[in-house]
Design a protein around this motif. Structure first.
Motif, short mmCIF file in Angstrom:
data_model
loop_
_atom_site.label_atom_id
_atom_site.label_comp_id
_atom_site.label_asym_id
_atom_site.label_seq_id
_atom_site.Cartn_x
_atom_site.Cartn_y
_atom_site.Cartn_z
N PRO A 220 0.81 -1.23 0.00
CA PRO A 220 0.00 0.00 0.00
C PRO A 220 0.84 1.28 0.00
N ARG A 221 1.94 1.26 0.74
CA ARG A 221 2.81 2.43 0.79
C ARG A 221 3.39 2.75 -0.58
N PHE A 222 3.88 1.74 -1.29
CA PHE A 222 4.49 1.97 -2.60
C PHE A 222 3.43 2.27 -3.66
N VAL A 223 2.26 1.68 -3.54
CA VAL A 223 1.18 2.01 -4.48
C VAL A 223 0.81 3.49 -4.34
N LYS A 252 12.72 7.89 -9.73
CA LYS A 252 11.27 7.92 -9.59
C LYS A 252 10.75 6.50 -9.70
N ILE A 253 9.62 6.23 -9.07
CA ILE A 253 9.04 4.89 -9.11
C ILE A 253 8.40 4.67 -10.47
N ALA A 254 8.73 3.55 -11.10
CA ALA A 254 8.21 3.26 -12.43
C ALA A 254 7.04 2.29 -12.38
N LEU A 255 7.17 1.20 -11.61
CA LEU A 255 6.09 0.23 -11.58
C LEU A 255 6.28 -0.75 -10.43
N LEU A 256 5.20 -1.42 -10.09
CA LEU A 256 5.21 -2.59 -9.23
C LEU A 256 4.82 -3.78 -10.09
N LEU A 271 12.43 1.19 -9.96
CA LEU A 271 12.66 2.62 -10.02
C LEU A 271 13.41 2.95 -11.31
N GLU A 272 13.31 4.19 -11.73
CA GLU A 272 14.00 4.63 -12.94
C GLU A 272 14.92 5.79 -12.59
#
Length: 381
Positions: A220-223, A252-256, A271-272
């Motif tokens: 949940p935190r990363f979403v 920056k966060i790219a995806l889960l 991350l990117e």
């Protein structure tokens, strides 16, 4: 009578010896005195720190270059490690056989076209004669059949020429996209086989991916951070390189990933990071640092924590001053304190000094109770 006296004396001696033995056993069975320890009361306090995760750097776009035809390498048109552009020729494979096959296929195609032209003329002539009923019907039918056969022969010759032309074209290998090419795995004169021989690897330039595993409890935190996108601070995601230095550019966060690994209970996050100076290389290991601010963080003295086979424990002061070994989830270390993510609650008393002499269930003697909040650090180094 004398024997009776002797028996009484002997019995008394035995009784005295047994009494001494019992006293000795009682003395040995007495519990050791309580160990004197210092304790702290667990409290909550605001803290700014970084959660760290082991990670691997990967190229966002990377491809292995394979040969698609067999033969010998006759040309290498780049320097190892150089930047190449899309469509640039990289390798050539001996073309003599494929060029000969192509020339023969074109010749066969020309013959088929000539036969088609002849069959077309015959069919046209016989059809004209058939209008005046000046030729046998069987002759006309045969001419039309020959025309159809000639047409199919031309199509077959075209397909054969196209296949041979493809092999000839595959004898030259071009860069599928712009990027950095690695060290060549083959040299001039090396024999290559389609699909099995890796000639080289190309990685796209620019941004690189940093992949790491996140516990399912933190999804949940990363979403939430992914949904915030560019709204979160630029320095939320940083990486520590193998030499211990912090990479200059934030990511920056790219995806889960689409699913949690049921065997590990983790999900892969990506991350990117920009890579303008080419410091990052695919395959490198690093530590992802995710900035966190917790207004009600649990921090305890690091010296209170013991490690056993990769797991972390503290001794909590229980009823009757008994030490209770408790497993915790340790987070970032801040000065002489450590963030505790799970396992402790505010108000519990933990042993800080003398933990080496304590065993779970042993009675201890508290010597002091220094409140954690008196020296809570506000920011991680």
């Amino acid at each position: 009578m004398k024997q009776g006296v002797q028996f009484l004396v002997f019995s008394a001696m035995i009784g005295a010896a047994a009494s001494c033995g019992a006293k000795e056993d009682n003395k040995q069975q007495q519990a050791p005195p309580p160990v004197s320890v210092n304790i702290d009361t667990v409290q909550q306090a605001p803290a700014l720190y970084y959660d760290e995760y082991p990670a691997t750097i990967n190229a966002l776009n990377q491809v292995d270059i394979h040969a698609q035809v067999s033969g010998y390498i006759t040309g290498i048109y780049f320097q190892d490690g150089q930047r190449v552009t899309k469509g640039q020729r990289l390798y050539s494979i001996d073309q003599q056989k494929y060029a000969g096959d192509y020339n023969q296929a074109i010749a066969n195609l020309n013959v088929s076209k000539a036969n088609l032209a002849k069959a077309q003329k015959n069919a046209d002539r016989y059809l004209e004669l058939d209008k005046n009923d000046a030729i046998a019907k069987q002759t006309v039918d045969n001419a039309l059949a020959d025309l159809d056969a000639a047409k199919m022969s031309v199509e077959a010759a075209k397909a054969s020429a196209a296949a041979v032309e493809t092999n000839l074209r595959y004898a030259n290998i071009y860069a599928p996209f712009s990027g950095v090419i690695g060290i060549s795995q083959v040299k001039l004169g090396s024999a290559v086989t389609p699909g099995t021989t890796i000639l080289n690897t190309i990685s796209a330039e620019g941004s690189l991916a940093v992949d790491f595993a996140v516990d399912e409890k933190e999804i949940p935190r990363f979403v939430k951070m992914q949904q915030q996108g560019g709204a979160i601070g630029d320095s939320v995601f940083t990486i520590a390189l193998p030499d211990g230095s912090v990479y200059a550019y934030p990511g920056k966060i790219a995806l889960l990933d689409r699913a949690v690994d049921p065997q590990t209970g983790t999900i892969r996050a990506r991350l990117e990071f920009p890579n303008p100076q080419s410091i990052l290389k695919p395959g490198m290991t690093c530590n992802v640092r995710v900035k966190s601010y917790n207004n009600d963080a649990i921090l305890i003295p690091t010296k209170a924590i013991t490690e056993q086979m990769g797991e972390y424990f503290v001794y909590v002061l229980g009823d009757s001053n008994k030490a209770v070994q408790t497993k915790i989830t340790a987070g970032m270390r801040i000065n002489d304190k450590t963030v505790v993510k799970d396992g402790l609650t505010a108000g519990e008393k933990i042993i800080t000094d003398g933990v080496q002499k304590v065993r779970s269930g042993a009675v201890v003697k508290p010597a002091s109770d220094a409140a954690v909040q008196d020296s809570v650090p506000k920011q991680a180094h």
